[in-house]
Design an enzyme around this catalytic site. Structure first.
Site, PDB file in Angstrom:
ATOM      1  N   HIS A  36       0.836  -1.260  -0.090  1.00  0.00           N
ATOM      2  CA  HIS A  36      -0.077   0.086  -0.016  1.00  0.00           C
ATOM      3  C   HIS A  36       1.110   1.273   0.047  1.00  0.00           C
ATOM      4  O   HIS A  36       1.119   1.897   1.088  1.00  0.00           O
ATOM      5  CB  HIS A  36      -0.847   0.096   1.186  1.00  0.00           C
ATOM      6  N   HIS A  69       1.070   5.097  -2.361  1.00  0.00           N
ATOM      7  CA  HIS A  69       0.513   5.894  -3.447  1.00  0.00           C
ATOM      8  C   HIS A  69       1.670   6.476  -4.274  1.00  0.00           C
ATOM      9  O   HIS A  69       2.536   7.167  -3.511  1.00  0.00           O
ATOM     10  CB  HIS A  69      -0.185   6.820  -2.764  1.00  0.00           C
ATOM     11  N   ASP A 119       1.370   9.090  -5.996  1.00  0.00           N
ATOM     12  CA  ASP A 119       1.454  10.607  -5.809  1.00  0.00           C
ATOM     13  C   ASP A 119       1.614  11.103  -4.397  1.00  0.00           C
ATOM     14  O   ASP A 119       1.574  12.170  -4.048  1.00  0.00           O
ATOM     15  CB  ASP A 119       0.126  11.039  -6.484  1.00  0.00           C
ATOM     16  N   GLY A 125      -9.575   7.979  -1.853  1.00  0.00           N
ATOM     17  CA  GLY A 125     -10.420   9.143  -1.920  1.00  0.00           C
ATOM     18  C   GLY A 125     -11.223   9.027  -0.522  1.00  0.00           C
ATOM     19  O   GLY A 125     -11.097   8.085   0.132  1.00  0.00           O
ATOM     20  N   HIS A 175      -9.796   0.815  -0.109  1.00  0.00           N
ATOM     21  CA  HIS A 175      -9.834   1.794   0.901  1.00  0.00           C
ATOM     22  C   HIS A 175     -10.945   1.724   2.005  1.00  0.00           C
ATOM     23  O   HIS A 175     -11.921   2.104   1.379  1.00  0.00           O
ATOM     24  CB  HIS A 175      -9.415   3.289   0.785  1.00  0.00           C
ATOM     25  N   GLU A 227     -10.670   3.345   7.610  1.00  0.00           N
ATOM     26  CA  GLU A 227      -9.591   4.369   7.860  1.00  0.00           C
ATOM     27  C   GLU A 227     -10.686   5.841   8.173  1.00  0.00           C
ATOM     28  O   GLU A 227     -10.822   5.991   9.432  1.00  0.00           O
ATOM     29  CB  GLU A 227      -8.784   4.804   6.775  1.00  0.00           C
ATOM     30  N   ASP A 229       1.947   3.867   2.937  1.00  0.00           N
ATOM     31  CA  ASP A 229       0.717   4.706   2.549  1.00  0.00           C
ATOM     32  C   ASP A 229       1.312   5.916   1.431  1.00  0.00           C
ATOM     33  O   ASP A 229       1.282   5.975   0.320  1.00  0.00           O
ATOM     34  CB  ASP A 229      -0.170   5.288   3.451  1.00  0.00           C
TER      35      ASP A 229
END
Length: 392
Positions: free
Chosen positions: A46, A48, A50, A207, A234, A237, A325
């Site tokens: 996991h 990202h 970006d 998102g 996701h 969380e 993350d």
């Protein structure tokens, strides 16, 4: 997975890695396991794309496209990302991505970011990584979804090849994310199906969780299931147990992205821990959780790493993995996450091996590749770390 490619034409010069949070990790810095972490093979599920840019790269790319940043000093910018993300709010945390996404709108920028991500992960000892991103967020300058995917895949291939030239081995699979607050999940799912086997290994929705449940994208998940493309969602969380339940039963998720709030379905009394029906379902069916300690602290899941649910869930027998993350926003690396767990939550070398093996076993790679990763890379390295005393 990526495949090797020729080294980039810039001579293979690797800029400085992202700024890493240097706050004291805990009182037990002398723990012998800590000294071994950097060299041990790691598996990351996991992360990202970006959320892992080098601050210096953001400054350079922003100057090229005229995007205004909070500061143009790379070190100060790195600190700004960590401080801004350290708000206790998932929504505020997600706002920091406007700056990273803004500079990832061209083929060259996407290639560079992906290439550097592979290099940075390999330098941290990650031997297998799954990097996720939302192609729909990189179309502001007119790129097609296919052009976005091609650019990212080329960048990863270049980074893998360059890491190999430096003596480091890493494999990277990409997970295509659809933004859950948008209405393009069917399109992105179709893209993931079409590009399966060409670097793309799975699908995700990302998102804000609250108000945007997986059920809004049920048709995309049906298409993925029918095409036998795995999904991770996701959940657990920003939203609670219902999001995890929908990830399992609507999205048919093979893994849960985060899932930390699953502890809300676990009660503790004088007789010990009692699992509710959802927690029992997740544990019984060995659904792996992609837990991200530092990131979850920033979004208010827990106050300290010692209190983070990852340790409790692991002790209760859940399939737990440890992840970064967003390395930029959390000022972290996978080595740092594992170090924090050793220093603040009492993790041992056995715990570190367990999460590495679990992550490899539930990666979206083929079964033979996963077994080879565990049997020829992870277990031998841990055996060597124990002085040759192999432990099954």
């Amino acid at each position: 997975m990526t495949s090797p490619a020729a080294p980039p034409p810039d001579g293979g010069v690797v800029p400085a890695p992202p700024v890493v949070d240097d706050r004291p990790a805990g009182p037990d810095a002398a723990d012998p396991a800590v000294a071994l972490i950097a060299a041990l093979p790691k598996v990351l599920l996991h992360d990202h794309l970006d959320g892992g840019l080098r601050p210096a790269t953001i400054v350079e790319l922003a100057a090229e496209v005229g995007h205004e940043l909070p500061t143009t000093d790379p070190e100060a910018l790195g600190r700004w990302f960590v401080e801004s993300a350290d708000s206790g709010s998932l929504e505020r945390y997600l706002e920091t991505f406007e700056h990273t996404v803004a500079v990832m709108q061209t083929v060259d920028a996407l290639r560079r970011v992906a290439r550097e991500a592979a290099l940075d992960l390999a330098a941290d000892g990650v031997v297998y990584a799954e990097s996720r991103y939302a192609p729909e967020q990189h179309q502001r300058a007119g790129l097609t979804l296919e052009q976005v995917v091609d650019a990212v895949q080329q960048g990863f291939a270049e980074g893998v090849a360059e890491a190999a030239a430096q003596g480091r081995t890493i494999r990277v699979g990409t997970i295509l994310s659809a933004m859950r607050q948008a209405d393009r999940a069917d399109e992105i799912a179709a893209l993931a199906i079409a590009r399966r086997g060409d670097g793309v290994v799975g699908f995700d929705i990302a998102g804000p969780e609250e108000g945007f449940p997986p059920s809004q994208h049920a048709s995309a998940f049906r298409a993925l299931a029918e095409a036998h493309v795995p999904a991770t969602v996701h959940a657990g969380e920003g939203s609670g147990l219902e999001s995890v339940s929908q990830a399992l039963h609507v999205a048919q998720a093979c893994r849960i992205g985060h899932g930390a709030r699953l502890v809300e379905d676990i009660a503790t009394d004088d007789l010990g821990d009692r699992l509710g029906p959802l927690a029992q379902w997740v544990r019984d069916r060995r659904v792996p959780l992609e837990l991200c300690p530092s990131s979850n602290l920033q979004t208010g899941i827990a106050a300290t790493v010692a209190e983070h649910p990852v340790t409790r869930l692991k002790r209760l027998g859940f399939k737990v993995t440890v992840n970064t993350d967003n390395r930029l926003q959390s000022g972290t690396t996978l080595s740092r996450e594992l170090t924090l767990l050793v220093q603040e939550a009492g993790w041992t070398l056995d715990d570190l091996q367990d999460v590495a093996v679990t992550a490899a076993a539930y990666a979206f790679a083929h079964h033979d590749d996963r077994d080879a990763l565990i049997d020829t890379v992870i277990r031998p390295a841990y055996a060597a770390a124990r002085g040759g005393r192999h432990r099954a």
